[in-house]
Design an enzyme around this catalytic site. Structure first.
Site, PDB file in Angstrom:
ATOM      1  CG  HIS A   1      -5.220  -2.872   0.802  1.00  0.00           C
ATOM      2  ND1 HIS A   1      -4.573  -2.871  -0.414  1.00  0.00           N
ATOM      3  CD2 HIS A   1      -4.762  -1.781   1.472  1.00  0.00           C
ATOM      4  CE1 HIS A   1      -3.763  -1.810  -0.460  1.00  0.00           C
ATOM      5  NE2 HIS A   1      -3.855  -1.141   0.664  1.00  0.00           N
TER       6      HIS A   1
ATOM      7  CB  SER B   1      -0.954  -0.059   1.206  1.00  0.00           C
ATOM      8  OG  SER B   1      -2.020   0.820   1.019  1.00  0.00           O
TER       9      SER B   1
END
Ligand SMILES: *[C@@H]1O[C@H](CO)[C@@H](O)[C@H](O)[C@H]1NC(C)=O
Ligand SMILES: *[C@@H]1O[C@H](CO)[C@@H](O)[C@H](O)[C@H]1NC(C)=O
Length: 395
Positions: free
Chosen positions: A344, A210
């Site tokens: 994620h 990320s």
């Protein structure tokens, strides 16, 4: 006006005096002075320098890499300072303490090393921003890097906070991602100087997910000693291209864009702010991050069904980036793999074999098939529209 300022600042610096920050001694050579850096609606041509001269040889491409490195610093990321006056380190147990002095100031930071049970010394290692969210295979050490300690990333109020800025001043132009990349370079300096850390500084990978995936991509782009760059779900600001993310946004998709990202955090420099409402003025885009990593190992891990990352933007951007590896005759040194159906930063088993192949080839000196360019999203990317440039043979 903006572009004139950039080219003026580039021209003021003789090519050999470009700050040496990691693209490396071996690559420094007498390159032509950079010229006018032009923006474009399509992805900028990595094979034409900013003076408008086509790149036709590997040596010219090395000069182009130096130019791109400068352009990324000037337009997006701020300056990565060169080697500091002093870097000393000591290893004990699982810790490596690194002291850096420059210009009368000093900082100290530590990383922790998790040694593998098998394998052989000196071990290859993967530097993980924060903590590794990929499975690190047998025989490879993990170095945990607290990147937030070097440059804070809480919000837009974090600018200039962290140990990097204690050393270079809170008004230094380096964005948080550049400061972290500088930190990775100092970890490698420390490993080179500290054999009893039992890590092979020539077999270093870097990863993060990320926001930290964006950072890991920059670290690999900004230091040619990184053998394998492993950005995970880095999305916009990492493996996505600004121009393509804006296109997804125009089509009504909820994708992170340049104009949004500067309101969220300090990952990019202040200078970037003047481009975010018209990214066609940027002299670079992120396919050229792959150009900076090339020909070294690069495996880009993405997640198809997380809208914010910009699935089509990541895919198209890295298809464009892959053309640089093709031009250099090493297409399999770069992989792109986009798989959905998971949270994620939760690495799916479906990518395990590919990840292990890249680690085998670039960190463990083994043979492995690293021909990976795939998305499970059935995405269509119009190359004639977005990368209409000729791909030369540079090998
Ligand atoms: C690092 O700095 C600390 C504190 O100033 C000092 O105690 C230590 O000896 C230094 N270590 C090295 C390897 O320079
Ligand atoms: C790709 O992202 C878009 C939104 O930007 C979404 O509609 C689409 O379903 C995604 N593709 C896959 C395969 O998840």
């Amino acid at each position: 006006m903006l572009l004139n300022l950039i080219s003026a600042s580039l021209l003021a610096v003789p090519a050999l005096a470009l700050p040496h920050t990691g693209l490396g001694v071996s690559k420094r050579q007498d390159c032509p002075a950079p010229g006018q850096a032009a923006g474009a609606t399509e992805l900028p041509d990595p094979f034409t320098n900013s003076a408008g001269t086509p790149i036709t040889t590997a040596a010219e491409f090395t000069c182009r890499q130096q130019e791109l490195f400068q352009l990324f610093q000037d337009s997006e990321l701020g300056e990565k300072p060169g080697a500091p006056e002093s870097v000393t380190a000591s290893a004990s147990g699982n810790g490596l303490t690194i002291n850096v002095s420059n210009g009368g100031s000093s900082i100290s930071f530590s990383v922790s090393i998790s040694y593998p049970s098998g394998g052989s010394e000196p071990y290859p290692a993967i530097i993980a921003y924060g903590f590794p969210s990929i499975p690190v295979p047998a025989g490879v050490a993990t170095i945990t890097f607290n990147n937030d300690d070097i440059a804070a990333q809480q919000n837009t109020g974090s600018r200039g906070r962290g140990k990097f800025y204690d050393l270079y001043g809170s008004d230094h132009t380096a964005s948080a991602m550049t400061a972290w990349a500088w930190g990775v370079s100092r970890i490698i300096d420390a490993l080179e100087a500290t054999p009893n850390a039992r890590i092979n500084p020539e077999r270093i990978g870097v990863t993060g997910c990320s926001r930290n995936g964006k950072g890991a991509f920059i670290a690999g782009a900004f230091d040619e000693r990184v053998a394998l760059t492993l950005p995970q779900e880095s999305g916009s600001g990492g493996s996505a291209c600004w121009r393509l993310s804006d296109e997804q946004k125009r089509q009504g998709q909820n994708v992170q864009t340049a104009s949004q990202i500067i309101t969220e955090n300090v990952w990019f420099s202040r200078a970037f702010e003047q481009y975010v409402n018209d990214v066609t003025q940027l002299p670079v885009d992120h396919h050229e991050l792959a150009a900076l990593v090339a020909p070294r190992g690069l495996y880009v891990i993405e997640n198809t069904d997380m809208e914010w990352l910009g699935n089509w933007s990541c895919y198209g951007c890295m298809v464009a980036g892959h053309k640089i590896y093709e031009a250099l005759g090493v297409p399999d040194n770069m992989g792109f793999s986009q798989v959905g159906g998971h949270n994620h930063c939760q690495f799916p088993g479906a990518q395990n074999e590919e990840l292990n192949a890249f680690i085998t080839k670039f960190l463990l000196d083994g043979d492995a098939n690293t021909a990976v360019m795939r998305t499970d999203g059935n995405l269509q990317f119009d190359e004639a529209q977005w990368c209409p440039w000729e791909v030369p043979t540079l090998a």
